[in-house]
Enzyme design. Structure first.
Site, PDB file in Angstrom:
ATOM      1  N   TYR A  16       0.828  -1.199   0.000  1.00 31.79           N
ATOM      2  CA  TYR A  16       0.000   0.000   0.000  1.00 31.79           C
ATOM      3  C   TYR A  16       0.865   1.252   0.000  1.00 31.79           C
ATOM      4  O   TYR A  16       2.075   1.195   0.213  1.00 31.79           O
ATOM      5  CB  TYR A  16      -0.961  -0.001   1.196  1.00 31.79           C
ATOM      6  CG  TYR A  16      -0.302   0.245   2.533  1.00 31.79           C
ATOM      7  CD1 TYR A  16       0.429  -0.760   3.162  1.00 31.79           C
ATOM      8  CD2 TYR A  16      -0.396   1.483   3.165  1.00 31.79           C
ATOM      9  CE1 TYR A  16       1.031  -0.536   4.380  1.00 31.79           C
ATOM     10  CE2 TYR A  16       0.218   1.715   4.392  1.00 31.79           C
ATOM     11  CZ  TYR A  16       0.926   0.704   4.996  1.00 31.79           C
ATOM     12  OH  TYR A  16       1.543   0.930   6.203  1.00 31.79           O
ATOM     13  N   LYS A  69       6.367  -1.851   2.153  1.00 30.96           N
ATOM     14  CA  LYS A  69       5.145  -1.287   2.739  1.00 30.96           C
ATOM     15  C   LYS A  69       4.016  -2.274   2.471  1.00 30.96           C
ATOM     16  O   LYS A  69       3.191  -2.082   1.577  1.00 30.96           O
ATOM     17  CB  LYS A  69       4.866   0.092   2.125  1.00 30.96           C
ATOM     18  CG  LYS A  69       4.053   1.026   3.017  1.00 30.96           C
ATOM     19  CD  LYS A  69       4.132   2.472   2.538  1.00 30.96           C
ATOM     20  CE  LYS A  69       3.125   3.372   3.216  1.00 30.96           C
ATOM     21  NZ  LYS A  69       3.430   3.719   4.600  1.00 30.96           N
ATOM     22  N   GLU A  86      12.327   2.545  14.398  1.00 31.34           N
ATOM     23  CA  GLU A  86      11.344   3.541  13.961  1.00 31.34           C
ATOM     24  C   GLU A  86      10.122   3.407  14.850  1.00 31.34           C
ATOM     25  O   GLU A  86      10.122   2.608  15.787  1.00 31.34           O
ATOM     26  CB  GLU A  86      10.997   3.343  12.483  1.00 31.34           C
ATOM     27  CG  GLU A  86      10.423   1.981  12.148  1.00 31.34           C
ATOM     28  CD  GLU A  86      10.160   1.776  10.648  1.00 31.34           C
ATOM     29  OE1 GLU A  86      10.025   2.767   9.909  1.00 31.34           O
ATOM     30  OE2 GLU A  86      10.052   0.607  10.241  1.00 31.34           O
ATOM     31  N   LEU A 136      11.003   1.404   7.284  1.00 30.11           N
ATOM     32  CA  LEU A 136      10.381   1.861   6.052  1.00 30.11           C
ATOM     33  C   LEU A 136      10.985   3.223   5.725  1.00 30.11           C
ATOM     34  O   LEU A 136      10.968   4.127   6.569  1.00 30.11           O
ATOM     35  CB  LEU A 136       8.870   1.993   6.233  1.00 30.11           C
ATOM     36  CG  LEU A 136       8.166   2.369   4.932  1.00 30.11           C
ATOM     37  CD1 LEU A 136       8.057   1.155   4.020  1.00 30.11           C
ATOM     38  CD2 LEU A 136       6.801   2.936   5.218  1.00 30.11           C
TER      39      LEU A 136
END
Lengths: 276, 276
Positions: free
Chosen positions: A30, A144, A176, A200
Site C-alpha cells: 500500500y 510497505k 522507527e 520503512l
C-alpha cells in the site's frame, strides 16, 4: 467515492472476494499519499516507493504512472476537502483456491481519500508521549506491505497508554515508530536510523531531512540507543498524515524536561513551506 | 457452500467489505482442521489453538465451542468429500475508517471446506526436496495469523525451485518450515524445535510426537542446526494437510543418500492409525 478494480463506487458498496490474497494472507502492498490544496504531494516519490514494494513481492503494477495519475486525481476530485490523504492498496489478486503459492493473477486495487487533518502548530507544540516496545517485526520492514499485525498490536498498545506512538527498539537501538520514523536531536545534530531492511524509508522522513538540512542542522543517519534518546534534546516522529511532531515523554521519562525544542519549531516551519 | 458471518452461501458470492481489517492489515487469525471419514479430527486441539491465537491478538471469539461445532459440521455436510480440510478465518472486523487502532468490532468469520488429498504412502515414499532460507519472520510465529507475507514469499520460492517446502533457519538453527514443522532423526533420536514464540505449535506436530513415542523413538524437543540436518538420517515435515512426509534433499544435499528412512515408515503408519 472510492476506486475498486477499475470502477468508482460508493465506499459502502466496495467489497472484495474472500479469495482475495490480501484478505487471506496479507499478500499486498500500500501507499499513503498526502494532498495539499488539491495537489498530490511528492507523487513521484510515492509512486516510486509503491513500485519498489511491488517489485519486492513480485506483483506486477497494473497501471503506468499516467494511469495512476488519472485515477488518483479523479479520487481527489470527488472529495470536498482541499487537503486529503490518499490510501492506495494493491493485493496480488484473487485465486480460485486458498494456496500459499500462486500463479499470475490480476491484482486487486483499492483507492480511497480521507480528509488530511494534521495537528495545528499550536496543537503540535504541546508535545506528545510515546511508549517503547521491543521491535519483533519481520526482517523486511522496508516493504510497505499489508501484513501489519505487529504494527496493529503496537499502535493499539500505544492507544491504551494514551500515547501517540510506540517507538520500537531492536538490539537496544531505536529503529522507527510503529507508524512513523523517529528522529533525535542531541548536541545540535539530528540522528535517525539509516534506511535498509529494518525501517520503512519514509517519504516524509526524506522531507524532514531536507528541511533539517535547509535549517543548517547536521544530519547523521546513524542508529541511536534508547539511552541516547532519553538523554537527548529533542525527539520527533514523522509520517505523511502527522507530518512532524515532537515527542516530549517516552514511557515515564520526560525528554528535555518535557519542553518542545527550538530545532523542531524551525523544521516544522520549513516543512510547511514545502507543503504550501 | 461456504460460511460467511452467519450465512451459508456459494463461494463466488462471498465478499468482504474493503474496510475488513484482514484485507487492510492482515489483522486476523485462522485454523485448518482436517476431516477424516466426515469426522472432525482433533477438533478440541484446533479450537483450543484458535482460542489462543484470538487471545494473543485480543479478538473476542464470536462463538462458543458448541456453536463452532454446529457451523463446522454443517460445512462438512455440504461437501461431497469424506476427507476434507476446513479453513476457518476470523478477522477483527470492519471499521468505518482505515485506522491502525480499533474500538470493539464484530469479527468477520469465513469458513470453507476443501477436499483433503494427502499423498498416498507410495507417493510420499518417493521423498521430497526442500530449500533453506533465513527465517526473517516476526517474533510471534506462535500466533496463527493471516499476516503471512513472509510465508507466501518463502513458499513461492520453494515452488520456483520445484521444492516441497522452504525450511527456515534462524541463528543457524532450524525453526520450522514456511508451512510445516520440521523433524530430524539422527542416531535413532527424533529432534524438533521446542514450542515457544519462534514456531507455530502444530497440532500435527503433536500427533507426530505422539506417534513417534508409540513407536518407541526417543524424542528431544531441541533445536538442531542446519549441519545436524544435512548429516542426519531422516528429515520429515508435517502439516495437517500433508500429514508427515520425508524430505530426502535439502538444497543440493541428499539426506541419507536420498533414501527414505525406516523411522518415517513406522511413524507414518502409526499416524494413519490415528486418523482412521
Amino acid at each position: 467515492m472510492v476506486f475498486l478494480n477499475g470502477k468508482f463506487i460508493a465506499k459502502n458498496q466496495a467489497f472484495v472476494p474472500v479469495m482475495d490474497r490480501g484478505f487471506l494472507f496479507g499478500d499486498g502492498v500500500y501507499e499513503v499519499i498526502p494532498v495539499y490544496n488539491r495537489k498530490l504531494f511528492r507523487l513521484d516519490a510515492h509512486l516510486n516507493r509503491l513500485q519498489e514494494s511491488l517489485n519486492s513481492v513480485a506483483i506486477k503494477s497494473p497501471y503506468n504512472v499516467n494511469e495512476w495519475l488519472e485515477i488518483i486525481n479523479q479520487i481527489v476530485s470527488y472529495s470536498e476537502h482541499d487537503n486529503q490523504s490518499i490510501y492506495l492498496q494493491i493485493t496480488r489478486g484473487s485465486g480460485t483456491k486458498r494456496a500459499h503459492t500462486y500463479n499470475e493473477l490480476n491484482p486487486n486495487i483499492y483507492i480511497e481519500s480521507n480528509p488530511l487533518h494534521p495537528r495545528s502548530q499550536k496543537e503540535a507544540s504541546e508535545g506528545f508521549s510515546a511508549i517503547t516496545r521491543e521491535d519483533i517485526r519481520w526482517g523486511r520492514c522496508d516493504i510497505k506491505s499489508t501484513s501489519l499485525l505487529a504494527n496493529i498490536l503496537y499502535t493499539q498498545q500505544a492507544k491504551q497508554h494514551s500515547a501517540e506512538e510506540a517507538i520500537l527498539i531492536k538490539n537496544n537501538k531505536v529503529t522507527e515508530g510503529a507508524t512513523s520514523n523517529v528522529f533525535l536531536i542531541t548536541g545540535g545534530t539530528l540522528y535517525t536510523h539509516p534506511t535498509g531492511t529494518e525501517i520503512l524509508s519514509g517519504i516524509t522522513r526524506d522531507l524532514i531531512l531536507e528541511s533539517a538540512n535547509s535549517c543548517d542542522i547536521i544530519i547523521k543517519e546513524n542508529a541511536f540507543t534508547i539511552d541516547d534518546m532519553l538523554s537527548g534534546d529533542e525527539v520527533w516522529i514523522s509520517s505523511s498524515t502527522r507530518e512532524v511532531i515532537p515527542i516530549t515523554k517516552v514511557d515515564h521519562n520526560l525528554i528535555n524536561n518535557g519542553e518542545v525544542g527550538e530545532h523542531w519549531k524551525r523544521v516544522y516551519k520549513h516543512y510547511h513551506k514545502l507543503t504550501n
